[in-house]
Scaffold this motif. Structure first.
Motif, PDB file in Angstrom:
ATOM      1  N   HIS A  16       0.854  -1.204   0.000  1.00 40.55           N
ATOM      2  CA  HIS A  16       0.000   0.000   0.000  1.00 40.55           C
ATOM      3  C   HIS A  16       0.883   1.245   0.000  1.00 40.55           C
ATOM      4  N   LEU A  17       0.619   2.146  -0.927  1.00 41.03           N
ATOM      5  CA  LEU A  17       1.480   3.328  -1.071  1.00 41.03           C
ATOM      6  C   LEU A  17       1.661   4.099   0.244  1.00 41.03           C
ATOM      7  N   ASN A  18       0.549   4.507   0.861  1.00 38.29           N
ATOM      8  CA  ASN A  18       0.678   5.353   2.061  1.00 38.29           C
ATOM      9  C   ASN A  18       1.177   4.584   3.292  1.00 38.29           C
ATOM     10  N   ASN A  54      -2.160  -3.213  17.043  1.00 38.31           N
ATOM     11  CA  ASN A  54      -3.209  -4.096  16.532  1.00 38.31           C
ATOM     12  C   ASN A  54      -3.881  -3.449  15.332  1.00 38.31           C
ATOM     13  N   LEU A  55      -4.763  -4.199  14.686  1.00 35.08           N
ATOM     14  CA  LEU A  55      -5.347  -3.712  13.427  1.00 35.08           C
ATOM     15  C   LEU A  55      -6.048  -2.369  13.600  1.00 35.08           C
ATOM     16  N   ALA A  56      -6.809  -2.234  14.696  1.00 33.87           N
ATOM     17  CA  ALA A  56      -7.563  -0.991  14.902  1.00 33.87           C
ATOM     18  C   ALA A  56      -6.590   0.194  15.008  1.00 33.87           C
ATOM     19  N   LEU A  61      -3.466   4.951  12.479  1.00 37.22           N
ATOM     20  CA  LEU A  61      -2.199   5.474  11.942  1.00 37.22           C
ATOM     21  C   LEU A  61      -2.354   5.905  10.485  1.00 37.22           C
ATOM     22  N   PHE A  62      -3.065   5.086   9.697  1.00 32.02           N
ATOM     23  CA  PHE A  62      -3.242   5.456   8.292  1.00 32.02           C
ATOM     24  C   PHE A  62      -3.978   6.791   8.182  1.00 32.02           C
ATOM     25  N   ASP A  63      -4.968   7.004   9.046  1.00 33.31           N
ATOM     26  CA  ASP A  63      -5.694   8.283   9.000  1.00 33.31           C
ATOM     27  C   ASP A  63      -4.738   9.439   9.311  1.00 33.31           C
ATOM     28  N   ARG A  97      -0.260  -0.444  -4.698  1.00 30.39           N
ATOM     29  CA  ARG A  97      -1.705  -0.166  -4.680  1.00 30.39           C
ATOM     30  C   ARG A  97      -1.990   1.067  -3.837  1.00 30.39           C
ATOM     31  N   THR A  98      -3.022   1.789  -4.225  1.00 34.39           N
ATOM     32  CA  THR A  98      -3.410   2.966  -3.433  1.00 34.39           C
ATOM     33  C   THR A  98      -4.884   3.288  -3.662  1.00 34.39           C
ATOM     34  N   THR A  99      -5.478   3.963  -2.675  1.00 34.87           N
ATOM     35  CA  THR A  99      -6.887   4.344  -2.738  1.00 34.87           C
ATOM     36  C   THR A  99      -7.002   5.752  -3.310  1.00 34.87           C
ATOM     37  N   PRO A 100      -7.568   5.920  -4.507  1.00 39.06           N
ATOM     38  CA  PRO A 100      -7.766   7.283  -5.021  1.00 39.06           C
ATOM     39  C   PRO A 100      -8.699   8.049  -4.081  1.00 39.06           C
ATOM     40  N   LEU A 170      -9.734  -4.604  -2.823  1.00 38.48           N
ATOM     41  CA  LEU A 170     -10.641  -4.202  -1.741  1.00 38.48           C
ATOM     42  C   LEU A 170      -9.845  -4.276  -0.448  1.00 38.48           C
ATOM     43  N   SER A 171      -9.706  -3.135   0.231  1.00 39.49           N
ATOM     44  CA  SER A 171      -8.928  -3.119   1.478  1.00 39.49           C
ATOM     45  C   SER A 171      -9.553  -2.155   2.471  1.00 39.49           C
ATOM     46  N   GLY A 172      -8.812  -1.817   3.504  1.00 43.83           N
ATOM     47  CA  GLY A 172      -9.338  -0.957   4.561  1.00 43.83           C
ATOM     48  C   GLY A 172      -9.693  -1.789   5.782  1.00 43.83           C
ATOM     49  N   ASP A 275       3.156  -5.461   2.486  1.00 39.85           N
ATOM     50  CA  ASP A 275       1.945  -4.788   2.967  1.00 39.85           C
ATOM     51  C   ASP A 275       2.195  -3.293   3.184  1.00 39.85           C
ATOM     52  N   ASP A 276       2.884  -2.952   4.271  1.00 39.10           N
ATOM     53  CA  ASP A 276       3.124  -1.543   4.627  1.00 39.10           C
ATOM     54  C   ASP A 276       4.551  -1.436   5.163  1.00 39.10           C
ATOM     55  N   SER A 277       5.514  -1.361   4.254  1.00 40.90           N
ATOM     56  CA  SER A 277       6.919  -1.430   4.680  1.00 40.90           C
ATOM     57  C   SER A 277       7.324  -0.269   5.587  1.00 40.90           C
ATOM     58  N   VAL A 279       5.126   1.525   7.788  1.00 42.58           N
ATOM     59  CA  VAL A 279       4.455   1.356   9.087  1.00 42.58           C
ATOM     60  C   VAL A 279       5.023   0.159   9.865  1.00 42.58           C
ATOM     61  N   PHE A 280       5.409  -0.899   9.146  1.00 45.99           N
ATOM     62  CA  PHE A 280       5.912  -2.099   9.838  1.00 45.99           C
ATOM     63  C   PHE A 280       7.436  -2.221   9.785  1.00 45.99           C
ATOM     64  N   ASN A 281       8.090  -1.187   9.279  1.00 44.07           N
ATOM     65  CA  ASN A 281       9.546  -1.150   9.237  1.00 44.07           C
ATOM     66  C   ASN A 281      10.139  -2.445   8.668  1.00 44.07           C
TER      67      ASN A 281
HETATM   68  C1  6MZ Z   1      -6.370  -3.669   5.097  1.00 41.26           C
HETATM   69  C2  6MZ Z   1      -4.889  -1.993   4.613  1.00 41.26           C
HETATM   70  C3  6MZ Z   1      -3.882  -2.636   5.373  1.00 41.26           C
HETATM   71  O1  6MZ Z   1      -4.363   3.344  -0.092  1.00 41.26           O
HETATM   72  O2  6MZ Z   1      -3.782   5.391   1.220  1.00 41.26           O
HETATM   73  N1  6MZ Z   1      -4.367  -0.857   4.130  1.00 41.26           N
HETATM   74  N2  6MZ Z   1      -6.115  -2.518   4.482  1.00 41.26           N
HETATM   75  N3  6MZ Z   1      -5.474  -4.335   5.842  1.00 41.26           N
HETATM   76  C4  6MZ Z   1      -4.216  -3.848   6.027  1.00 41.26           C
HETATM   77  N4  6MZ Z   1      -3.380  -4.545   6.848  1.00 41.26           N
HETATM   78  C5  6MZ Z   1      -2.516  -3.964   7.796  1.00 41.26           C
HETATM   79  N5  6MZ Z   1      -2.772  -1.898   5.291  1.00 41.26           N
HETATM   80  C6  6MZ Z   1      -3.075  -0.810   4.512  1.00 41.26           C
HETATM   81  O3  6MZ Z   1      -2.613   3.194   1.704  1.00 41.26           O
HETATM   82  C7  6MZ Z   1      -3.126   3.096   3.022  1.00 41.26           C
HETATM   83  C8  6MZ Z   1      -4.435   2.348   3.002  1.00 41.26           C
HETATM   84  O4  6MZ Z   1      -4.216   0.968   2.644  1.00 41.26           O
HETATM   85  C9  6MZ Z   1      -5.130   0.119   3.315  1.00 41.26           C
HETATM   86  C10 6MZ Z   1      -5.993   1.010   4.201  1.00 41.26           C
HETATM   87  O5  6MZ Z   1      -7.180   1.334   3.521  1.00 41.26           O
HETATM   88  C11 6MZ Z   1      -5.111   2.252   4.363  1.00 41.26           C
HETATM   89  O6  6MZ Z   1      -5.858   3.424   4.644  1.00 41.26           O
HETATM   90  P1  6MZ Z   1      -3.261   4.124   0.558  1.00 41.26           P
HETATM   91  O7  6MZ Z   1      -2.129   4.412  -0.362  1.00 41.26           O
END
Ligand code: 6MZ
Length: 336
Positions: A16-18, A54-56, A61-63, A97-100, A170-172, A275-277, A279-281
């Motif tokens: 995920h980009l962000n 945890n996931l929540a 953090l993403f917000d 991948r990223t959410t427009p 589909l994510s989030g 996944d999130d390099s 955030v998860f270092n």
């Molecule tokens: C589900 C995740 C995620 O899209 O703003 N995202 N969705 N499970 C996960 N496991 C930890 N990790 C990231 O990147 C951030 C977005 O990716 C999804 C979430 O919707 C998060 O807001 P973008 O680039």
């Protein structure tokens, strides 16, 4: 083994980009605009510290991260940096991948956001000419979105198919949103010839998993809560696994008990991802090394695992696959 995994050519299919932004960039962005967007010092520490969450907490953090990535130039910058980091880790092909996002306050529309991402991908969307990493884009639907918003993302993806967009995700937060909300958009994506990958089974939800499998997605992500029967039903679907993310979000208890063991042991198609390099270092090389260590896999097995990922990419161009296979053949020659 880490050194071997670093030298290994690798394919990244779930990033995920962000979630992949450098900590140094987050700190810099927060320092320049943190106050203006209501981002406190503690928030920045929370994003960049190297602890479990945890996931929540993760979705909070993403917000926070999204608060500092609201400008077109920033989106282009983080895309460029994230791709550079993967290329430096010997990734030869990536589907980022990223959410427009629509953000009227900052003059951002889903389309202008997408254009900014693609500007950061410039130079990487080639079909294998030259030695540079190849990159493709998957557009994510966030589970907070409405059917209309999800459809708007799919419409954009279809319009940008020739510009590097290969699929829909589909994510989030898996604890929110109803599957039925996303079905029209996901079906539309399939009709438009876009590939579809779904975050599945990050939390227990057998009804949703059943519906997801009925849709016959092209790949699945995580599948942490899948039962043996559910895994059997998903037998032919390539699965994107992100060990560090799953451990740090407390979806699995240890690397040794990660469901990679079961999936790999059954000979199912599987690809390791970060996944999130940010955030998860982590890095993709680290994920390979972790799995090699946890499941006592040798160099040959890791090279085999990395090479197989060519079969699971969303780009349908035979030329791209040929180029990637050539790079893995060269790696086999060097290894032998
Ligand atoms: C589900 C995740 C995620 O899209 O703003 N995202 N969705 N499970 C996960 N496991 C930890 N990790 C990231 O990147 C951030 C977005 O990716 C999804 C979430 O919707 C998060 O807001 P973008 O680039």
């Amino acid at each position: 083994m880490l050194e071997f995994c670093q030298a290994l050519p690798k394919i990244e299919l779930h990033a995920h980009l962000n979630g992949s932004i450098r900590n140094s960039t987050i700190r810099e962005l927060a320092a320049s605009k943190g106050d203006a967007v209501g981002l406190a010092r503690e928030d920045i520490l929370k994003i960049t510290e190297d602890g479990d969450r945890n996931l929540a907490e993760c979705f909070r953090l993403f917000d926070l991260i999204h608060k500092v990535t609201t400008e077109h130039t920033t989106v282009t910058r983080i895309t460029r940096e994230v791709l550079q980091d993967f290329a430096d880790d010997n990734v030869i092909y990536i589907e980022i991948r990223t959410t427009p996002k629509d953000n009227a306050k900052f003059g951002i529309t889903k389309q202008s956001y997408l254009d900014s991402v693609l500007a950061g991908m410039e130079g990487y969307i080639h079909k294998g000419e030259g030695s540079k990493m190849m990159a493709r884009l998957i557009l994510s639907i966030d589970r907070r979105e409405t059917t209309e918003q999800a459809l708007a993302t799919v419409k954009l993806a279809a319009a940008y198919k020739t510009k590097g967009v290969v699929g829909i995700d589909l994510s989030g937060n898996p604890s929110i949103g109803e599957w039925a909300t996303f079905v029209p958009a996901l079906r539309k994506a399939q009709q438009q010839g876009l590939k579809v990958t779904l975050h599945a089974g990050e939390v227990t939800n057998s009804t949703e998993i059943k519906s997801m499998l009925e849709m016959q997605p092209d790949r699945l992500g995580h599948v942490c809560t899948f039962t043996d029967d559910e895994l059997e039903s998903a037998r032919d679907i390539p699965i994107e696994l992100c060990p560090t993310s799953n451990l740090r979000t407390e979806s699995v208890k240890s690397y040794g008990t990660h469901h990679f063991g079961k999936i790999y042991g059954r000979g199912m198609p599987v690809v390791l991802c970060t996944d999130d390099s940010g955030v998860f270092n982590t890095t993709l090389s680290k994920e390979y090394a972790i799995v090699a260590d946890a499941f006592s896999m040798d160099e040959e097995a890791m090279l085999q695992l990395a090479s197989k990922a060519v079969d699971y990419i969303f780009d349908a161009s035979p030329n791209v696959r040929t180029v990637l296979k050539g790079k893995f053949s060269a790696a086999w020659m060097r290894w032998n």
